[in-house]
Design an enzyme around this catalytic site. Structure first.
Site, mmCIF file in Angstrom:
data_model
loop_
_atom_site.group_PDB
_atom_site.id
_atom_site.type_symbol
_atom_site.label_atom_id
_atom_site.label_comp_id
_atom_site.label_asym_id
_atom_site.label_seq_id
_atom_site.Cartn_x
_atom_site.Cartn_y
_atom_site.Cartn_z
ATOM 1 N N PHE A 1 53.344 51.034 102.167
ATOM 2 C CA PHE A 1 54.571 51.032 101.430
ATOM 3 C C PHE A 1 54.879 49.712 100.527
ATOM 4 C CE2 PHE A 1 55.953 55.198 102.449
ATOM 5 C CZ PHE A 1 55.166 55.526 103.712
ATOM 6 N N HIS B 1 57.961 58.949 112.689
ATOM 7 C CA HIS B 1 58.867 59.166 111.423
ATOM 8 C C HIS B 1 58.481 60.570 111.158
ATOM 9 C CE1 HIS B 1 59.011 54.559 110.365
ATOM 10 N NE2 HIS B 1 60.068 55.143 111.217
ATOM 11 N N CYS C 1 67.771 77.351 108.457
ATOM 12 C CA CYS C 1 67.641 78.084 109.783
ATOM 13 C C CYS C 1 66.705 77.222 110.530
ATOM 14 C CB CYS C 1 66.904 79.454 109.303
ATOM 15 S SG CYS C 1 65.157 79.091 108.752
ATOM 16 N N ASN D 1 45.831 42.986 111.494
ATOM 17 C CA ASN D 1 46.473 43.353 110.250
ATOM 18 C C ASN D 1 45.797 42.425 109.248
ATOM 19 O OD1 ASN D 1 48.279 43.249 108.040
ATOM 20 N ND2 ASN D 1 50.047 43.916 109.474
HETATM 21 N N1 APR Z 1 43.948 46.861 107.659
HETATM 22 C C1 APR Z 1 45.077 46.456 108.737
HETATM 23 N N2 APR Z 1 46.253 46.239 108.067
HETATM 24 C C2 APR Z 1 46.375 46.550 106.915
HETATM 25 C C3 APR Z 1 45.441 47.358 105.989
HETATM 26 C C4 APR Z 1 43.953 47.455 106.592
HETATM 27 N N3 APR Z 1 43.136 47.802 105.753
HETATM 28 N N4 APR Z 1 46.230 47.377 104.714
HETATM 29 C C5 APR Z 1 47.369 46.972 104.465
HETATM 30 N N5 APR Z 1 47.467 46.529 106.085
HETATM 31 C C6 APR Z 1 48.637 46.130 106.394
HETATM 32 C C7 APR Z 1 49.437 45.093 105.648
HETATM 33 O O1 APR Z 1 49.188 43.574 105.565
HETATM 34 C C8 APR Z 1 51.112 45.338 106.093
HETATM 35 O O2 APR Z 1 51.162 44.476 106.942
HETATM 36 O O3 APR Z 1 49.613 47.192 106.680
HETATM 37 C C9 APR Z 1 51.008 46.601 106.624
HETATM 38 C C10 APR Z 1 51.586 47.805 105.988
HETATM 39 O O4 APR Z 1 52.976 47.513 105.682
HETATM 40 P P1 APR Z 1 54.061 48.643 105.273
HETATM 41 O O5 APR Z 1 53.465 49.064 103.950
HETATM 42 O O6 APR Z 1 55.321 47.921 105.198
HETATM 43 O O7 APR Z 1 53.923 49.874 106.161
HETATM 44 P P2 APR Z 1 54.634 50.288 107.528
HETATM 45 O O8 APR Z 1 54.720 49.110 108.321
HETATM 46 O O9 APR Z 1 53.919 51.171 108.292
HETATM 47 O O10 APR Z 1 56.160 50.825 106.969
HETATM 48 C C11 APR Z 1 56.961 51.196 107.815
HETATM 49 O O11 APR Z 1 58.316 51.685 106.331
HETATM 50 O O12 APR Z 1 58.766 52.955 104.396
HETATM 51 C C12 APR Z 1 58.785 53.027 105.649
HETATM 52 O O13 APR Z 1 58.577 55.079 106.825
HETATM 53 C C13 APR Z 1 57.892 53.989 106.221
HETATM 54 O O14 APR Z 1 56.564 54.222 108.120
HETATM 55 C C14 APR Z 1 56.878 53.428 106.962
HETATM 56 C C15 APR Z 1 57.768 52.230 107.507
#
Ligand code: APR
Length: 254
Positions: free
Chosen positions: A43, A129, A140, A224
């Protein structure tokens, strides 16, 4: 806070593997980064969905006020994308399914709506989520597999009562499903190892779950691509890299 950042990745992975091997109650907490290697964009950050689309289209007020517009974004971003691409679990998902099967993993708490943990074989998945593979009727309350509903005309109607259908995932401004919410708190309070995988930690109340595990004495392991909101103050171990590569490396050493 005992913060272990080791320059030698091998060493930290070995240390984490032996810690997990000795753990009795492991919980995984996953975000969009868990599914990045399955081809699903995150995201935020590089290539993030919110760089291209306004998150307002997933705000619950907006959804009821501008249903048509919201649905056209939802169909494009989630359903067209999924239907036109071969999205499947990656090796990281497979390791978590193996760990549940081995009796090692208590549950997965996921912020993801892509159903990939369940497809990979995990049965104890707390969908914080919700899940895009189901639609729910706002009139319904009946639920239907998304695959069974045609989306030629928007918004899609309930096959039973012709009410407005909504994806069964949580929009901004909506409450968290009770079972997932309280189940996640309970899991975080009772685990001895908590693995944060691929989440930026930006969205509440999901982002408070790792802190609960920490307060209750769990060892916090983070995987991460880059540091997150947790790395400095919550994570005891931070392994920088792709979850689909790191999880199999840890699994090979357990
Ligand atoms: N391996 C590990 N980490 C990764 C990889 C990978 N291959 N690719 C990306 N990332 C990390 C990024 O560095 C980042 O910290 O995954 C994270 C993704 O962050 P977001 O896009 O913010 O996703 P998330 O934290 O799940 O967002 C939480 O936000 O929009 C809402 O409901 C949506 O569930 C989502 C929530």
């Amino acid at each position: 806070m005992n913060h272990l950042i080791k320059s030698n990745m091998e060493e930290i992975i070995k240390e984490v593997a032996s810690l997990l091997a000795a753990s009795k109650h492991i919980v995984a907490f996953t975000g969009a980064g868990m599914s990045a290697e399955s081809g699903i964009p995150p995201f935020r950050g590089e290539g993030g969905i919110w760089n291209k689309y306004d998150p307002e289209s997933l705000d619950i007020e907006y959804y009821y006020r501008h249903t048509q517009q919201s649905w056209s974004i939802i169909r494009k971003v989630f359903y067209d994308y999924f239907n036109n691409s071969e999205v499947k679990p990656n090796p990281g998902h497979e390791v978590l399914a193996k760990w549940e099967n081995d009796g090692r993993l208590d549950c997965v708490i996921t912020q993801n709506i892509d159903d990939l943990h369940t497809v990979a074989g995990n049965t104890k998945v707390l969908e914080f989520h919700g899940n895009m593979s189901r639609f729910v009727c706002t009139k319904c309350g009946k639920k239907f597999p998304a695959k069974s509903i045609k989306m030629t005309y928007l918004p899609p109607e309930c096959p039973e009562c012709e009410g407005l259908l909504k994806p069964d995932f949580i929009f901004f401004g909506e409450g968290i499903p009770q079972e997932a919410y309280y189940g996640s708190i309970d899991a975080a309070e009772n685990c001895d190892a908590f693995i944060i995988i691929g989440t930026s930690g930006q969205v509440s109340p999901a982002n408070m779950i790792p802190g609960i595990a920490k307060q209750h004495g769990a060892k916090i392991i983070e995987i991460n691509m880059e540091p997150s909101a947790y790395t400095k103050h919550i994570s005891d171990y931070f392994i920088q890299g792709k979850s689909g590569e790191i999880l199999p490396q840890i699994d090979a050493l357990i």
